[in-house]
Design a protein around this motif. Structure first.
Motif, PDB file in Angstrom:
ATOM      1  N   VAL A 211     -11.706 -20.281  19.077  1.00 11.34           N
ATOM      2  CA  VAL A 211     -10.861 -20.985  20.042  1.00 11.34           C
ATOM      3  C   VAL A 211      -9.421 -20.656  19.671  1.00 11.34           C
ATOM      4  O   VAL A 211      -9.000 -20.886  18.527  1.00 11.34           O
ATOM      5  CB  VAL A 211     -11.096 -22.502  20.020  1.00 11.34           C
ATOM      6  CG1 VAL A 211      -9.979 -23.230  20.785  1.00 11.34           C
ATOM      7  CG2 VAL A 211     -12.442 -22.850  20.620  1.00 11.34           C
ATOM      8  N   ILE A 212      -8.693 -20.086  20.607  1.00 15.51           N
ATOM      9  CA  ILE A 212      -7.307 -19.665  20.369  1.00 15.51           C
ATOM     10  C   ILE A 212      -6.401 -20.631  21.139  1.00 15.51           C
ATOM     11  O   ILE A 212      -6.487 -20.715  22.361  1.00 15.51           O
ATOM     12  CB  ILE A 212      -7.079 -18.220  20.837  1.00 15.51           C
ATOM     13  CG1 ILE A 212      -8.096 -17.286  20.165  1.00 15.51           C
ATOM     14  CG2 ILE A 212      -5.651 -17.775  20.553  1.00 15.51           C
ATOM     15  CD1 ILE A 212      -8.172 -15.902  20.800  1.00 15.51           C
ATOM     16  N   TRP A 213      -5.565 -21.349  20.417  1.00 13.29           N
ATOM     17  CA  TRP A 213      -4.726 -22.377  21.029  1.00 13.29           C
ATOM     18  C   TRP A 213      -3.281 -21.895  20.999  1.00 13.29           C
ATOM     19  O   TRP A 213      -2.686 -21.721  19.938  1.00 13.29           O
ATOM     20  CB  TRP A 213      -4.889 -23.678  20.258  1.00 13.29           C
ATOM     21  CG  TRP A 213      -4.239 -24.878  20.879  1.00 13.29           C
ATOM     22  CD1 TRP A 213      -3.415 -24.908  21.969  1.00 13.29           C
ATOM     23  CD2 TRP A 213      -4.347 -26.231  20.440  1.00 13.29           C
ATOM     24  NE1 TRP A 213      -3.021 -26.184  22.239  1.00 13.29           N
ATOM     25  CE2 TRP A 213      -3.581 -27.026  21.321  1.00 13.29           C
ATOM     26  CE3 TRP A 213      -5.024 -26.852  19.392  1.00 13.29           C
ATOM     27  CZ2 TRP A 213      -3.460 -28.407  21.174  1.00 13.29           C
ATOM     28  CZ3 TRP A 213      -4.911 -28.228  19.251  1.00 13.29           C
ATOM     29  CH2 TRP A 213      -4.137 -28.993  20.129  1.00 13.29           C
ATOM     30  N   ALA A 214      -2.711 -21.679  22.188  1.00 16.61           N
ATOM     31  CA  ALA A 214      -1.340 -21.177  22.294  1.00 16.61           C
ATOM     32  C   ALA A 214      -0.581 -21.995  23.317  1.00 16.61           C
ATOM     33  O   ALA A 214      -1.105 -22.281  24.403  1.00 16.61           O
ATOM     34  CB  ALA A 214      -1.342 -19.702  22.705  1.00 16.61           C
ATOM     35  N   GLN A 215       0.651 -22.353  22.974  1.00 12.44           N
ATOM     36  CA  GLN A 215       1.501 -23.058  23.936  1.00 12.44           C
ATOM     37  C   GLN A 215       2.877 -23.292  23.338  1.00 12.44           C
ATOM     38  O   GLN A 215       3.173 -22.874  22.219  1.00 12.44           O
ATOM     39  CB  GLN A 215       0.883 -24.384  24.326  1.00 12.44           C
ATOM     40  CG  GLN A 215       0.737 -25.413  23.243  1.00 12.44           C
ATOM     41  CD  GLN A 215       0.225 -26.690  23.876  1.00 12.44           C
ATOM     42  OE1 GLN A 215      -0.955 -26.812  24.138  1.00 12.44           O
ATOM     43  NE2 GLN A 215       1.134 -27.603  24.170  1.00 12.44           N
ATOM     44  N   ARG A 216       3.739 -23.931  24.127  1.00 13.75           N
ATOM     45  CA  ARG A 216       5.014 -24.400  23.585  1.00 13.75           C
ATOM     46  C   ARG A 216       4.724 -25.677  22.795  1.00 13.75           C
ATOM     47  O   ARG A 216       4.201 -26.653  23.336  1.00 13.75           O
ATOM     48  CB  ARG A 216       6.007 -24.674  24.704  1.00 13.75           C
ATOM     49  CG  ARG A 216       6.534 -23.419  25.374  1.00 13.75           C
ATOM     50  CD  ARG A 216       7.566 -23.762  26.441  1.00 13.75           C
ATOM     51  NE  ARG A 216       8.729 -24.421  25.873  1.00 13.75           N
ATOM     52  CZ  ARG A 216       9.792 -23.793  25.364  1.00 13.75           C
ATOM     53  NH1 ARG A 216       9.825 -22.457  25.359  1.00 13.75           N
ATOM     54  NH2 ARG A 216      10.811 -24.452  24.874  1.00 13.75           N
TER      55      ARG A 216
ATOM     56  N   SER B 198       0.788 -22.859  29.978  1.00 10.56           N
ATOM     57  CA  SER B 198       1.032 -21.541  30.575  1.00 10.56           C
ATOM     58  C   SER B 198       1.336 -20.481  29.523  1.00 10.56           C
ATOM     59  O   SER B 198       1.168 -19.286  29.771  1.00 10.56           O
ATOM     60  CB  SER B 198       2.185 -21.627  31.572  1.00 10.56           C
ATOM     61  OG  SER B 198       3.392 -22.027  30.936  1.00 10.56           O
ATOM     62  N   HIS B 199       1.766 -20.910  28.342  1.00  9.84           N
ATOM     63  CA  HIS B 199       2.009 -19.946  27.270  1.00  9.84           C
ATOM     64  C   HIS B 199       0.709 -19.455  26.648  1.00  9.84           C
ATOM     65  O   HIS B 199       0.728 -18.488  25.889  1.00  9.84           O
ATOM     66  CB  HIS B 199       2.934 -20.556  26.214  1.00  9.84           C
ATOM     67  CG  HIS B 199       4.361 -20.550  26.636  1.00  9.84           C
ATOM     68  ND1 HIS B 199       5.341 -19.875  25.968  1.00  9.84           N
ATOM     69  CD2 HIS B 199       4.972 -21.117  27.711  1.00  9.84           C
ATOM     70  CE1 HIS B 199       6.497 -20.034  26.582  1.00  9.84           C
ATOM     71  NE2 HIS B 199       6.298 -20.791  27.640  1.00  9.84           N
ATOM     72  N   ALA B 200      -0.393 -20.087  26.957  1.00 12.07           N
ATOM     73  CA  ALA B 200      -1.690 -19.501  26.622  1.00 12.07           C
ATOM     74  C   ALA B 200      -2.029 -18.421  27.631  1.00 12.07           C
ATOM     75  O   ALA B 200      -2.482 -17.324  27.271  1.00 12.07           O
ATOM     76  CB  ALA B 200      -2.771 -20.579  26.589  1.00 12.07           C
ATOM     77  N   GLY B 201      -1.799 -18.727  28.900  1.00  7.61           N
ATOM     78  CA  GLY B 201      -2.117 -17.759  29.939  1.00  7.61           C
ATOM     79  C   GLY B 201      -1.420 -16.430  29.762  1.00  7.61           C
ATOM     80  O   GLY B 201      -1.965 -15.379  30.139  1.00  7.61           O
ATOM     81  N   GLN B 202      -0.222 -16.425  29.173  1.00  8.18           N
ATOM     82  CA  GLN B 202       0.501 -15.172  29.030  1.00  8.18           C
ATOM     83  C   GLN B 202      -0.214 -14.184  28.091  1.00  8.18           C
ATOM     84  O   GLN B 202      -0.002 -12.975  28.179  1.00  8.18           O
ATOM     85  CB  GLN B 202       1.917 -15.436  28.517  1.00  8.18           C
ATOM     86  CG  GLN B 202       2.001 -15.921  27.078  1.00  8.18           C
ATOM     87  CD  GLN B 202       3.419 -16.311  26.664  1.00  8.18           C
ATOM     88  OE1 GLN B 202       4.385 -16.084  27.382  1.00  8.18           O
ATOM     89  NE2 GLN B 202       3.541 -16.894  25.477  1.00  8.18           N
ATOM     90  N   TYR B 203      -1.093 -14.681  27.228  1.00  8.85           N
ATOM     91  CA  TYR B 203      -1.794 -13.816  26.283  1.00  8.85           C
ATOM     92  C   TYR B 203      -3.169 -13.359  26.781  1.00  8.85           C
ATOM     93  O   TYR B 203      -3.804 -12.524  26.141  1.00  8.85           O
ATOM     94  CB  TYR B 203      -1.999 -14.543  24.950  1.00  8.85           C
ATOM     95  CG  TYR B 203      -0.728 -14.885  24.210  1.00  8.85           C
ATOM     96  CD1 TYR B 203       0.090 -13.895  23.689  1.00  8.85           C
ATOM     97  CD2 TYR B 203      -0.353 -16.213  24.021  1.00  8.85           C
ATOM     98  CE1 TYR B 203       1.253 -14.212  22.994  1.00  8.85           C
ATOM     99  CE2 TYR B 203       0.800 -16.542  23.330  1.00  8.85           C
ATOM    100  CZ  TYR B 203       1.604 -15.542  22.828  1.00  8.85           C
ATOM    101  OH  TYR B 203       2.753 -15.847  22.150  1.00  8.85           O
ATOM    102  N   TYR B 204      -3.629 -13.916  27.871  1.00  9.12           N
ATOM    103  CA  TYR B 204      -5.033 -13.711  28.255  1.00  9.12           C
ATOM    104  C   TYR B 204      -5.393 -12.235  28.435  1.00  9.12           C
ATOM    105  O   TYR B 204      -6.395 -11.775  27.854  1.00  9.12           O
ATOM    106  CB  TYR B 204      -5.346 -14.509  29.510  1.00  9.12           C
ATOM    107  CG  TYR B 204      -6.800 -14.476  29.912  1.00  9.12           C
ATOM    108  CD1 TYR B 204      -7.796 -14.907  29.043  1.00  9.12           C
ATOM    109  CD2 TYR B 204      -7.181 -14.008  31.163  1.00  9.12           C
ATOM    110  CE1 TYR B 204      -9.135 -14.884  29.400  1.00  9.12           C
ATOM    111  CE2 TYR B 204      -8.519 -13.972  31.534  1.00  9.12           C
ATOM    112  CZ  TYR B 204      -9.488 -14.407  30.657  1.00  9.12           C
ATOM    113  OH  TYR B 204     -10.815 -14.376  31.014  1.00  9.12           O
TER     114      TYR B 204
END
Length: 625
Positions: free
Chosen positions: A464-469, A406-412
């Protein structure tokens, strides 16, 4: 034996049921199994309803219309004041997201389907805060559904072969218990909330109504029943498989009390004591009112409520229960108020439609709480896309794929603004790389990385942008064995997995690793739900910032940066730097919020992170021959 028209020990039994329920919701130590009082109520309900229907069938005066009218007189008038009072309180106190959840439960309660709503996602013991004021209405929905179906069964069997009534109810009881035992560990929410897995408890009471004429009072058996109920309250807890085999303690105990307690034995005399009978008489109102009072009080207090507040809330619940009984329940049941069936139907239908309409409007944000104005003023709304884990635009190419939890979704939205209409692949709570994942018992998490590779192979994105906790425990995808956290052993297992991922991505695709974004959680318990949620607390200060040294995942972010520095296809984006300038992580700045809950960034904060990415770092290196 011949049953008396009124059994005071049954009202005393209601008191035995309601007191632990109230103390459980009040979080009084020692009453962790108090919620089993609801199971006692189910048995009592099954007994009384069957006794009434069978008696009227035998006298030739049973009608469905008359039965439903009596049930409506008993249940609905006391419920509506609770619904309207809780709506006003939720509007005044709740955040916008919590009010929307409350509105869903309001509409579901008004339409006799609260248990269906909660069975989807509301764990009774760790309920989302918006659901808590009306979470107890699940049991009312179960009983209402029972009242709709059970009279039809009895009436049908009575007309065609009344000798089958007992065997049919026995089959329901045994089959329902077997279903509950099987379903509770596998589908705990469905088993807890839905009628098929609760029907055996109601059927147990129905069997008591059929059997009681064939037994004699027995003091020892009645006392054994009280002992079983007490043992159930003591031994059952949040970890118990509910409504599984352990629920035989309160259910079986209640059946013994119903069958064998009488004024001639000690159990019956104990239950017929005036204080217990008085509590039992007002138990319905007490059940309706106590949970909203505690829910709203706990919503406004960080930590355990002070003892004097708990005592005051119990007293207030009792006072409202007495008023409900004296001003609503008794007059309506005795036809001193709403005398005609038409008047009762008009009032109940109007109140039901109003409550349902308000709930539907609240769900679609046509009615918003008082806090919504502050939320909009501070740009603190939950992003509209946040619950959308998958977004794949049409077209031949993609400028990027944003991947993670979900911490990827916050940047979308921010990445779309900067780079164009890319794709989002997110899986809540999941860290997934080839051979490694952070959620070993969830196949969807293990498959998450495969979906990324498939999409990247098909659409050939440059990024590819990988973001998360990142501070999660890692597991071997094949064996489920724990590999420790990322910071353990310098993250060797994860970085080997990222190497494997790079080998599976198109050679021209560059990987951007977004470091941990600091959360509002780190500022303390009061910020667990974010700054807007913190505003509701009466005993907490809501900070605007906190020391950057308190932010989570700092060690993991350093490891990610070092890995990117030695790999020409990998870029590191420091999420903390633009959010934590000058050694302090900002929560609120210039009346703008950086978090819409306790963990996730607002769109404004996400833009800060995304816009800090150096465009030169995104230049694609020439693949090695």
């Amino acid at each position: 034996m011949t049953e008396p028209a009124y059994r005071p020990e049954i009202d005393g039994l209601r008191a035995v049921a309601i007191i632990p329920v109230v103390l459980f919701h009040a979080k009084v130590p020692g009453f962790g199994g108090g919620f089993a009082g609801v199971d006692v109520f189910f048995v009592i309900s099954g007994y009384l309803i069957t006794r009434i229907i069978m008696g009227e069938l035998a006298e030739g005066r049973f009608t469905l219309a008359g039965f439903f009218e009596r049930r409506a007189r008993r249940i609905l008038p006391p419920v509506f004041p609770v619904l309207f009072a809780t709506t006003i309180a939720a509007w005044a106190i709740f955040t916008a997201d919590d009010f929307r959840q409350f509105a869903q439960s309001l509409a579901a309660t008004a339409l006799f389907g609260a248990n269906f709503l909660f069975a989807r996602s509301a764990d009774y013991f760790t309920t989302q805060e918006g659901f808590t004021p009306l979470i107890h209405m699940w049991s009312l929905a179960v009983e209402e559904q029972f009242y709709l179906l059970f009279p039809l069964l009895l009436l049908t069997l009575w007309k065609f072969n009344r000798r089958l009534i007992g065997p049919a109810i026995l089959v329901i009881a045994v089959g329902g218990l077997a279903l509950a035992i099987l379903a509770a560990p596998r589908h705990p929410l469905l088993a807890f909330y839905l009628l098929p897995t609760r029907m055996w408890e109601l059927a147990a009471g129905a069997l008591c109504a059929l059997a009681i004429r064939h037994v004699r009072p027995h003091g020892a058996l009645a006392l054994a029943g009280l002992a079983l109920i007490t043992a159930g309250f003591a031994l059952i807890g949040e970890a118990t498989s509910v409504p599984g085999a352990m629920m035989l303690l309160p259910v079986g105990g209640t059946a013994l009390v119903i069958l064998f307690a009488s004024p001639q034995n000690s159990a019956g005399r104990l239950l017929a004591l005036r204080p217990l009978v008085g509590i039992g008489l007002v138990s319905f109102g007490l059940y309706l009112w106590h949970q909203p009072l505690f829910a709203f009080a706990q919503y406004q207090w960080v930590g355990a409520l002070p003892g004097w507040v708990t005592a005051a809330l119990i007293a207030a619940s009792a006072a409202l229960a007495v008023l409900s009984w004296a001003l609503l329940e008794k007059p309506v049941r005795q036809r001193r108020t709403l005398r005609s069936r038409a008047a009762l139907a008009a009032v109940c239908l109007s109140a039901t439609l109003i409550a349902a309409a308000v709930g539907v409007a609240g769900n679609f944000r046509k009615i918003e709480p008082r806090s919504a104005a502050v939320m909009r003023q501070m740009d603190g709304a939950r992003p509209a896309h946040f619950n959308q884990p998958l977004a794949i635009p049409d077209g031949a190419s993609l400028p990027f794929i944003l991947y993670g939890d979900s911490h990827a979704g916050q940047y979308y939205p921010a990445f779309v603004e900067r780079l164009g209409n890319g794709a989002l692949l997110s899986e809540n709570g999941c860290l997934s790389a080839p051979g490694v994942n952070g959620w070993p018992d969830q196949p969807a998490c293990a498959r998450h990385v495969d979906r990324l590779v498939e999409l990247a192979t098909e659409r050939q994105p440059p990024l590819v942008i990988w973001a998360q906790r990142w501070e999660r425990e890692l597991f071997d995808s094949a064996t489920g064995q724990s590999l420790g956290a990322l910071a353990d052993r310098d993250g060797a297992e994860l970085f080997a997995a990222i190497d494997r991922l790079l080998s599976r991505l198109p050679p021209q695709t560059r990987l951007v690793l977004v470091g941990n974004s600091p959360t509002a959680w780190a500022a303390g318990d009061a910020m667990y739900g974010g700054w807007l949620r913190c505003r509701a607390y009466l005993n907490a200060h809501c900070p605007d910032a906190y020391p950057a040294a308190m932010a989570e995942g700092r060690a993991e972010s350093r490891l990610l940066a070092a890995y990117a520095a030695r790999n020409p296809r990998v870029v590191y984006l420091d999420a903390a730097a633009p959010l934590c300038p000058d050694g302090r992580c900002i929560i609120r700045e210039d009346e703008t919020l950086l978090y819409w809950d306790g963990s996730h960034l607002t769109v404004a904060a996400a833009r800060r992170v995304v816009n800090s990415l150096d465009a030169r770092a995104l230049a694609i290196p020439v693949p090695l021959p």
